[in-house]
Design a protein around this motif. Structure first.
Motif, mmCIF file in Angstrom:
data_model
loop_
_atom_site.group_PDB
_atom_site.id
_atom_site.type_symbol
_atom_site.label_atom_id
_atom_site.label_comp_id
_atom_site.label_asym_id
_atom_site.label_seq_id
_atom_site.Cartn_x
_atom_site.Cartn_y
_atom_site.Cartn_z
ATOM 1 N N UNK A 67 66.015 1.861 -38.723
ATOM 2 C CA UNK A 67 64.825 2.681 -38.494
ATOM 3 C C UNK A 67 64.454 2.678 -37.011
ATOM 4 N N UNK A 68 64.563 1.523 -36.376
ATOM 5 C CA UNK A 68 64.188 1.417 -34.957
ATOM 6 C C UNK A 68 65.061 2.313 -34.091
ATOM 7 N N UNK A 69 66.384 2.256 -34.307
ATOM 8 C CA UNK A 69 67.277 3.048 -33.451
ATOM 9 C C UNK A 69 67.159 4.541 -33.755
ATOM 10 N N UNK A 70 66.718 4.907 -34.959
ATOM 11 C CA UNK A 70 66.510 6.320 -35.270
ATOM 12 C C UNK A 70 65.206 6.841 -34.667
ATOM 13 N N UNK A 71 64.201 5.975 -34.599
ATOM 14 C CA UNK A 71 62.911 6.389 -34.039
ATOM 15 C C UNK A 71 63.007 6.545 -32.523
ATOM 16 N N UNK A 72 63.796 5.686 -31.871
ATOM 17 C CA UNK A 72 63.985 5.765 -30.423
ATOM 18 C C UNK A 72 65.457 5.996 -30.097
ATOM 19 N N UNK A 73 65.952 7.197 -30.360
ATOM 20 C CA UNK A 73 67.385 7.455 -30.156
ATOM 21 C C UNK A 73 67.793 7.591 -28.690
ATOM 22 N N UNK A 173 79.664 2.581 -49.435
ATOM 23 C CA UNK A 173 78.928 3.009 -48.248
ATOM 24 C C UNK A 173 79.372 2.229 -47.008
ATOM 25 N N UNK A 174 79.564 0.917 -47.183
ATOM 26 C CA UNK A 174 80.015 0.110 -46.062
ATOM 27 C C UNK A 174 81.389 0.520 -45.562
ATOM 28 N N UNK A 175 82.299 0.798 -46.488
ATOM 29 C CA UNK A 175 83.655 1.200 -46.104
ATOM 30 C C UNK A 175 83.639 2.565 -45.428
ATOM 31 N N UNK A 176 82.897 3.520 -46.003
ATOM 32 C CA UNK A 176 82.817 4.850 -45.404
ATOM 33 C C UNK A 176 82.172 4.781 -44.023
ATOM 34 N N UNK A 177 81.111 3.982 -43.893
ATOM 35 C CA UNK A 177 80.460 3.832 -42.591
ATOM 36 C C UNK A 177 81.436 3.289 -41.556
ATOM 37 N N UNK A 196 74.895 5.101 -35.842
ATOM 38 C CA UNK A 196 74.708 3.747 -36.342
ATOM 39 C C UNK A 196 73.363 3.607 -37.057
ATOM 40 N N UNK A 197 72.325 4.248 -36.527
ATOM 41 C CA UNK A 197 71.016 4.173 -37.167
ATOM 42 C C UNK A 197 71.036 4.758 -38.563
ATOM 43 N N UNK A 198 71.695 5.911 -38.714
ATOM 44 C CA UNK A 198 71.787 6.545 -40.027
ATOM 45 C C UNK A 198 72.497 5.644 -41.035
ATOM 46 N N UNK A 199 73.613 5.067 -40.636
ATOM 47 C CA UNK A 199 74.370 4.218 -41.559
ATOM 48 C C UNK A 199 73.644 2.924 -41.857
#
Length: 235
Positions: A67-73, A173-177, A196-199
């Protein structure tokens, strides 16, 4: 992620000191300092690792950085590396404690190796010479790939695993990421941050679903928090 089929009562069979004849109901008291004794550090860590709240804590340790990296991209690559490094260190601690909730030696060894990998990856992310887009993507991708494959194997191999679907979704999800991060090169720190934030958010939500599913399984089995020490959780 593993789970035993249910709580196993510990009963004593001896009639001498510490045996069933010395405790009401025939329950044996483990010798002090022996594995499984109340004061045993491994048993204490195992009890913590088997708690659904500990699993939820690991999910939050993944979700919050996302959430942090998505809020401050638009933050710099240095800030992103620090956030990812702290995330990996935290996950390494959660994985290490979760090792003591495993019953099989093979599961403990694989969990310990994964915890060590997370800690080493976290340290590498925090080192200035490795703060490049390619290096950060490689480190995170390897950790996610190893974690996803291990979780997928455990989910398929574990017997009587409640809510197996949630565990499988988290593993996939982990493997696809990992594949996305490793296979798709990013040209800027902003693009890598968003990816990275999305995953991280998706993985955190999947792990939170696993924790809540484990909580529901404990309630259906009629287990209280005091009895969680005898049941194996998803890991």
């Amino acid at each position: 992620m593993t789970e035993s089929s249910g709580p196993a009562p510990r009963t004593g069979t001896g009639s001498g000191p510490g045996g069933s004849a010395d405790r009401p109901g025939g329950t044996a008291a483990p010798p002090r300092g022996a594995p499984g004794a109340p004061g045993d550090p491994a048993e204490t860590l195992g009890r913590v690792g088997r708690s659904w709240t500990w699993i939820l804590g690991a999910a939050l340790a993944t979700l919050v950085p996302g959430v942090i990296v998505l809020v401050w991209p638009d933050e710099t690559l240095h800030v992103l590396a620090v956030l990812i490094g702290l995330y990996l260190l935290a996950i390494g601690v959660f994985r290490f404690v979760g090792v003591f909730a495993r019953d099989e030696a093979g599961e403990r060894l694989s969990g310990l190796l994964l915890a060590l990998l997370c800690v080493l990856a976290g340290v590498l992310c925090l080192r200035n010479p490795l703060q490049t887009i390619a290096a950060l993507s490689l480190i995170v991708g390897i950790v996610w790939l190893a974690s996803g494959i291990l979780t997928l194997h455990t989910a398929l191999a574990a017997k009587d695993l409640p809510h197996r679907g949630f565990v499988l979704v988290a593993a996939v999800l982990g493997i696809v990421a990992a594949i996305v991060v490793l296979a798709l090169p990013t040209e800027s720190a902003t693009a890598l941050t968003r990816l990275l934030g999305l995953w991280l958010v998706l993985l955190g939500l999947a792990e939170a679903a696993v924790a809540l599913a484990w909580r529901a399984a404990l309630h259906r089995a009629g287990l209280t928090s005091a009895h969680e020490a005898t049941a194996g959780p998803p890991a």
